[in-house]
Scaffold this motif. Structure first.
Motif, PDB file in Angstrom:
ATOM      1  N   ASP A 123       7.946  -3.448  -4.311  1.00  0.00           N
ATOM      2  CA  ASP A 123       7.100  -4.383  -3.562  1.00  0.00           C
ATOM      3  C   ASP A 123       7.459  -5.801  -4.025  1.00  0.00           C
ATOM      4  O   ASP A 123       6.729  -6.425  -4.784  1.00  0.00           O
ATOM      5  N   ASP A 130       6.545   3.849   4.404  1.00  0.00           N
ATOM      6  CA  ASP A 130       7.022   3.404   3.094  1.00  0.00           C
ATOM      7  C   ASP A 130       6.818   4.483   2.034  1.00  0.00           C
ATOM      8  O   ASP A 130       6.343   4.190   0.934  1.00  0.00           O
ATOM      9  N   GLN A 181       1.569   2.117   5.176  1.00  0.00           N
ATOM     10  CA  GLN A 181       2.477   2.438   4.074  1.00  0.00           C
ATOM     11  C   GLN A 181       2.833   3.926   4.097  1.00  0.00           C
ATOM     12  O   GLN A 181       3.988   4.289   3.921  1.00  0.00           O
TER      13      GLN A 181
END
Ligand code: FAD
Ligand code: NAD
Length: 471
Positions: A397, A69, A65
């Motif tokens: 998400d 992200d 992540q």
């Protein structure tokens, strides 16, 4: 059988089944011993299963992540580096903390922990080859077999836990392999594929069936999971059988054959993970000395009170029938001790949740659509996507959905299937609803806090008998 005995109950195996049973027995005032040969308590789950795999899943997810992200969240990060040695150390610390915790609980509940390999001498006597050398014999009025399971080997591929590995090797690799082939797209295959793919390996999962996820996963959810994990970089070859492997060279060669058309292909990888299931483990237990019956799959045969054909010898956990899950073993352990002490116990095998700890998680409880169709049950489907859930949106998400299956006439919940963030926590609510015989309307009319992911659960329930508000 003779009357005299040193213990009221002896557990052979200190995994989740054996250690939970031993603690419960201690709490019930029974004089209890637990024999474990591994040198640490907690069995597969704590030492090489549930716990270390979840540590690596959590930390590899964070790493992935942070790499991929963060920008859109307004976080600019600098040089991100993997420190695999530290990641493994963090995993080992979680494991040792928990296994030592079980030893403490043994002391607290006056359970004798006997380190060694137990083997039946006769119906009431277990011979123990002690880890420290020497042997001893202990006697039990009741004996509980809790020896667990082991990886099913793939014929012709010798496991060295370096190039050809089981899950035990997969939680302990010292470097990230360039390429990894995973044989079997069940839960172990997909969890470990996630870890190593996130850390940088090119992972190909070969699955014999048309769908991934192993037994029980709803086909629609499995399809979504394959799509989402595919986007994360894992390659899938479904409907494909591994026919043979050759680990003699630098890279392991795996020959695969398409189920339809019979097209052959050779895959190469530095590391091959064998994840085609687990099988009951009774090596060296000496069951033949007491005539305990096993079925054709080497599972110890038991009745509803966990008794083998030798009634004071019971059996629980992976080594007998049912799903090979830690929480199933734990339920059986408590119930078996209650049968010994009080004559009654209870496990509802219709309400045992399953969770796959990938990202997003997949979780389910009860029956899936294929099972309901096969049983000729008329059912309704209610779904709600996380894209329409406010908390999932704020968390950026939003992949996945919640799916309810309820009886077409009575609305009673028959199964709940979730793919999405926190599915593994959310399934507890579904399990409670199923256990209590709730209808989907019961769930939908229960107030859920806003904004939470659990509102997707409520709205899926709502859409089963009526209409969701937000979709
Ligand atoms: P085990 O945990 O296998 O314990 C049996 C113990 O008995 C072992 O420690 C063994 O050394 C000992 N033993 C065997 N024979 C003897 C003998 N003769 N004398 C003395 N000791 C003996 N389940 C989940 O629910 N959630 C998860 O997230 C999950 N993740 C997993 C991940 C991996 C990689 C693996 C492999 C499994 C996972 N599982 C998970 C499954 C879970 O680990 C098992 O269902 C659970 O450990 C079963 O408990 P058990 O006590 O029956 O057997
Ligand atoms: P599994 O039975 O879940 O999956 C094995 C998969 O391998 C199946 O999909 C099967 O079709 C496939 N397969 C079998 N032979 C093949 C071949 N020759 N070529 C290609 N594919 C083949 O088994 P697993 O993933 O090894 O897990 C073992 C046990 O451990 C399961 O009972 C699982 O529930 C438990 N476990 C649970 C968790 C969890 O709860 N999160 C995590 C890990 C393991």
């Amino acid at each position: 059988a003779s009357e005299a005995s040193d213990y009221d109950v002896v557990f052979i195996g200190g995994g989740v089944a054996g250690y939970v049973g031993a603690i419960k027995a201690g709490q019930e005032g029974l004089k209890t011993a637990c024999i474990e040969k591994r040198g640490s308590l907690g069995g597969t789950c704590l030492n090489v299963g549930c716990i270390p795999s979840k540590s690596l899943l959590n930390n590899s997810h964070l790493y992935h992540q942070i790499l991929h992200d963060t920008k859109k969240r307004g976080i600019d990060v600098g040089d991100v580096k993997l420190n695999l040695t530290q990641m493994m150390k963090a995993k080992d610390e979680s494991v040792s903390g928990l296994t030592k915790g079980v030893e403490f609980l043994f002391k607290k509940n006056k359970v004798d922990y006997i380190k060694g390999t137990g083997s039946f001498k006769d119906e009431h006597t277990v011979k123990v080859n002690l880890l420290d050398g020497g042997e001893t014999e202990i006697r039990g009025k009741n004996i509980v077999i809790a020896t667990g399971s082991e990886t099913t080997p793939f014929p012709g591929l010798e496991i060295d836990e370096k190039k050809v590995i089981t899950s035990t090797g997969a939680i302990a690799l010292q470097e990230v392999p360039k390429r990894m082939v995973v044989i079997g797209g069940g839960i172990i295959g997909l969890e470990m594929a996630s870890v190593w793919s996130r850390l940088g390996a090119q992972v190909t999962v070969v699955e014999f069936l048309g769908q991934i996820g192993g037994p029980g996963m709803d086909a629609e959810i499995a399809k979504q999971a394959q799509k989402i994990l595919g986007k994360q970089g894992i390659k899938f070859k479904t409907n494909t059988k591994v026919t043979k492997g050759d680990a003699s060279g630098d890279a392991v060669k795996i020959e695969v054959e398409a189920a339809k058309g019979g097209k052959n292909e050779t895959l190469e990888a530095e590391v091959v993970l064998v994840a085609i299931g687990r099988r009951p483990y009774t090596d060296g237990l000496g069951v033949e000395n007491v005539g305990v019956e096993m079925d054709e799959r080497k599972r110890v045969v038991i009745d509803q009170e966990y008794r083998t054909n030798v009634p004071h010898i019971r059996c629980i956990g992976d080594v007998t029938f049912g799903p090979m899950l830690a929480h199933k073993a734990e339920e059986e352990a408590v119930a078996a001790v209650e049968y010994i002490k009080k004559g009654f116990g209870h496990v509802n095998y219709g309400a045992i949740p399953s969770v796959m700890y990938t990202h997003p998680e997949v979780a389910w409880v009860g029956q899936n659509e294929a099972e309901l169709k096969a049983a000729g049950v008329k059912y309704r489907v209610g779904t709600f996507p996380f894209t329409a859930n406010s908390r999932a949106k704020t968390n950026l998400d939003t992949e996945g959905l919640v799916k309810f299956l309820s009886d077409a006439e009575t609305d009673r919940i028959l199964g709940v299937h979730i793919i999405g963030p926190n599915a593994g926590e959310m399934i507890a609510e579904a399990t409670l609803a199923l256990e209590y015989g709730a209808s989907s309307e019961d769930v939908a009319r229960t107030c859920h806090a806003h904004p939470t992911l659990a509102e997707a659960f409520k709205e899926a329930a709502m859409s089963t008998y009526s209409q969701a508000i937000h979709f």
